[in-house]
Write a protein that holds these residues in place. Sequence first.
Motif, PDB file in Angstrom:
ATOM      1  N   GLY A 285      12.769  15.495 -38.348  1.00 15.72           N
ATOM      2  CA  GLY A 285      12.658  16.949 -38.319  1.00 15.72           C
ATOM      3  C   GLY A 285      11.253  17.471 -38.113  1.00 15.72           C
ATOM      4  N   ARG A 286      10.238  16.649 -38.332  1.00 13.90           N
ATOM      5  CA  ARG A 286       8.870  17.112 -38.130  1.00 13.90           C
ATOM      6  C   ARG A 286       8.611  17.331 -36.642  1.00 13.90           C
ATOM      7  NH1 ARG A 286       5.714  12.892 -42.155  1.00 13.90           N
ATOM      8  NH2 ARG A 286       6.584  13.730 -44.080  1.00 13.90           N
TER       9      ARG A 286
ATOM     10  N   LEU B 126       5.649  19.635 -35.535  1.00 12.04           N
ATOM     11  CA  LEU B 126       4.201  19.789 -35.408  1.00 12.04           C
ATOM     12  C   LEU B 126       3.512  19.323 -36.677  1.00 12.04           C
ATOM     13  CD1 LEU B 126       3.979  23.364 -33.839  1.00 12.04           C
ATOM     14  CD2 LEU B 126       3.699  21.173 -32.660  1.00 12.04           C
ATOM     15  N   THR B 127       2.382  18.679 -36.501  1.00  7.39           N
ATOM     16  CA  THR B 127       1.513  18.292 -37.613  1.00  7.39           C
ATOM     17  C   THR B 127       0.258  19.141 -37.522  1.00  7.39           C
ATOM     18  OG1 THR B 127       2.296  16.000 -37.570  1.00  7.39           O
ATOM     19  CG2 THR B 127       0.160  16.402 -38.616  1.00  7.39           C
ATOM     20  N   THR B 128      -0.156  19.721 -38.647  1.00  7.76           N
ATOM     21  CA  THR B 128      -1.419  20.453 -38.679  1.00  7.76           C
ATOM     22  C   THR B 128      -2.318  19.833 -39.742  1.00  7.76           C
ATOM     23  OG1 THR B 128      -0.731  22.100 -40.314  1.00  7.76           O
ATOM     24  CG2 THR B 128      -0.276  22.597 -38.000  1.00  7.76           C
ATOM     25  N   LEU B 129      -3.592  19.825 -39.459  1.00  7.51           N
ATOM     26  CA  LEU B 129      -4.604  19.315 -40.391  1.00  7.51           C
ATOM     27  C   LEU B 129      -5.746  20.310 -40.476  1.00  7.51           C
ATOM     28  CD1 LEU B 129      -4.905  15.669 -39.073  1.00  7.51           C
ATOM     29  CD2 LEU B 129      -4.051  16.310 -41.311  1.00  7.51           C
ATOM     30  N   LEU B 130      -6.184  20.602 -41.676  1.00  6.64           N
ATOM     31  CA  LEU B 130      -7.385  21.402 -41.897  1.00  6.64           C
ATOM     32  C   LEU B 130      -8.320  20.551 -42.732  1.00  6.64           C
ATOM     33  CD1 LEU B 130      -9.045  24.025 -41.787  1.00  6.64           C
ATOM     34  CD2 LEU B 130      -7.847  24.721 -43.892  1.00  6.64           C
TER      35      LEU B 130
ATOM     36  N   ARG C 299     -12.499  22.277 -39.481  1.00  6.85           N
ATOM     37  CA  ARG C 299     -11.855  21.873 -38.229  1.00  6.85           C
ATOM     38  C   ARG C 299     -10.350  21.898 -38.455  1.00  6.85           C
ATOM     39  NH1 ARG C 299     -14.235  17.062 -34.979  1.00  6.85           N
ATOM     40  NH2 ARG C 299     -15.341  18.797 -34.020  1.00  6.85           N
ATOM     41  N   PHE C 300      -9.641  22.530 -37.530  1.00  2.00           N
ATOM     42  CA  PHE C 300      -8.181  22.657 -37.611  1.00  2.00           C
ATOM     43  C   PHE C 300      -7.571  21.960 -36.402  1.00  2.00           C
ATOM     44  CE2 PHE C 300      -4.218  24.972 -36.672  1.00  2.00           C
ATOM     45  CZ  PHE C 300      -3.563  24.796 -37.879  1.00  2.00           C
ATOM     46  N   LEU C 301      -6.603  21.093 -36.656  1.00  2.00           N
ATOM     47  CA  LEU C 301      -5.916  20.361 -35.585  1.00  2.00           C
ATOM     48  C   LEU C 301      -4.431  20.658 -35.640  1.00  2.00           C
ATOM     49  CD1 LEU C 301      -7.477  16.829 -36.129  1.00  2.00           C
ATOM     50  CD2 LEU C 301      -8.139  18.514 -34.430  1.00  2.00           C
ATOM     51  N   ILE C 302      -3.820  20.650 -34.473  1.00  2.00           N
ATOM     52  CA  ILE C 302      -2.368  20.771 -34.386  1.00  2.00           C
ATOM     53  C   ILE C 302      -1.908  19.864 -33.251  1.00  2.00           C
ATOM     54  CG2 ILE C 302      -2.511  22.815 -32.907  1.00  2.00           C
ATOM     55  CD1 ILE C 302       0.059  23.828 -34.314  1.00  2.00           C
ATOM     56  N   PHE C 303      -0.885  19.057 -33.535  1.00  2.53           N
ATOM     57  CA  PHE C 303      -0.365  18.159 -32.505  1.00  2.53           C
ATOM     58  C   PHE C 303       1.102  17.859 -32.773  1.00  2.53           C
ATOM     59  CE2 PHE C 303      -2.638  15.603 -35.676  1.00  2.53           C
ATOM     60  CZ  PHE C 303      -1.727  14.621 -36.024  1.00  2.53           C
ATOM     61  N   TYR C 304       1.798  17.425 -31.728  1.00  5.44           N
ATOM     62  CA  TYR C 304       3.208  17.066 -31.878  1.00  5.44           C
ATOM     63  C   TYR C 304       3.341  15.878 -32.820  1.00  5.44           C
ATOM     64  CZ  TYR C 304       4.448  20.169 -28.050  1.00  5.44           C
ATOM     65  OH  TYR C 304       4.640  21.279 -27.259  1.00  5.44           O
TER      66      TYR C 304
ATOM     67  N   THR D 101       0.074  19.945 -43.059  1.00  2.90           N
ATOM     68  CA  THR D 101       1.336  20.679 -43.083  1.00  2.90           C
ATOM     69  C   THR D 101       2.166  20.235 -41.896  1.00  2.90           C
ATOM     70  OG1 THR D 101       0.231  22.607 -44.038  1.00  2.90           O
ATOM     71  CG2 THR D 101       2.393  22.974 -43.069  1.00  2.90           C
ATOM     72  N   TRP D 102       3.464  20.091 -42.115  1.00  2.00           N
ATOM     73  CA  TRP D 102       4.375  19.773 -41.019  1.00  2.00           C
ATOM     74  C   TRP D 102       5.307  20.957 -40.804  1.00  2.00           C
ATOM     75  CZ3 TRP D 102       3.490  15.929 -44.786  1.00  2.00           C
ATOM     76  CH2 TRP D 102       2.750  14.841 -44.330  1.00  2.00           C
ATOM     77  N   TYR D 103       5.516  21.288 -39.564  1.00  2.00           N
ATOM     78  CA  TYR D 103       6.486  22.313 -39.188  1.00  2.00           C
ATOM     79  C   TYR D 103       7.749  21.599 -38.743  1.00  2.00           C
ATOM     80  CZ  TYR D 103       2.785  25.652 -39.633  1.00  2.00           C
ATOM     81  OH  TYR D 103       1.763  26.417 -40.150  1.00  2.00           O
ATOM     82  N   TYR D 104       8.864  21.986 -39.346  1.00  2.00           N
ATOM     83  CA  TYR D 104      10.147  21.288 -39.148  1.00  2.00           C
ATOM     84  C   TYR D 104      11.082  22.026 -38.211  1.00  2.00           C
ATOM     85  CZ  TYR D 104       9.141  18.081 -42.968  1.00  2.00           C
ATOM     86  OH  TYR D 104       8.585  17.118 -43.763  1.00  2.00           O
ATOM     87  N   ASP D 105      11.934  21.259 -37.561  1.00  2.03           N
ATOM     88  CA  ASP D 105      13.053  21.777 -36.777  1.00  2.03           C
ATOM     89  C   ASP D 105      14.274  21.724 -37.683  1.00  2.03           C
ATOM     90  OD1 ASP D 105      15.429  21.856 -35.242  1.00  2.03           O
ATOM     91  OD2 ASP D 105      14.370  21.140 -33.481  1.00  2.03           O
TER      92      ASP D 105
END
Length: 101
Positions: free
Chosen positions: A22-23, A25-29, A67-72, A93-97
Motif C-alpha cells: 500500500g505504500r 510515496l516515501t517522504t523523509l525530512l 532537506r526534504f525528499l519524496i520518492f516512489y 512518512t509513507w503515503y498509502y493507496d
Amino acid sequence: EDCGKGGPCRYIYHCDNPDGNGRVLTTLLYLNPDWEEGHGGHLRIHPQDADGSNKRDFVDVAPLHDRFLIFYSDRRNPHEVRPSSALRYAVTTWYYDKEER
C-alpha cells in the motif's frame, strides 16, 4: 548495530513497498543541523524501472538539516542508508493507496 545511539548504523538495500503493501510515496525530512560530510549516513537510491530493468547509477543524498525528499516507495527506488558515525535524525512518512492496502 547501535542505530539511534550514534554508533555505526546503516539500513540495508530494500524497497519500502516490495510486494503491494500500500505504500505509494516515501517522504523523509532530515533534522541534522550539525551534520558534517565525514559523518556518512547518506541515503543511497538505486533508481530503476518498476520491473527492475533499466537500472541507473546510484545517487547519494546527504542527510542535511531541513532537506526534504519524496520518492516512489515501490521497486523503482530501492535504497539503503550508508553507515553513519554520528546521530542521524529523520522523520519518515509513507503515503498509502487505500485500495492496495
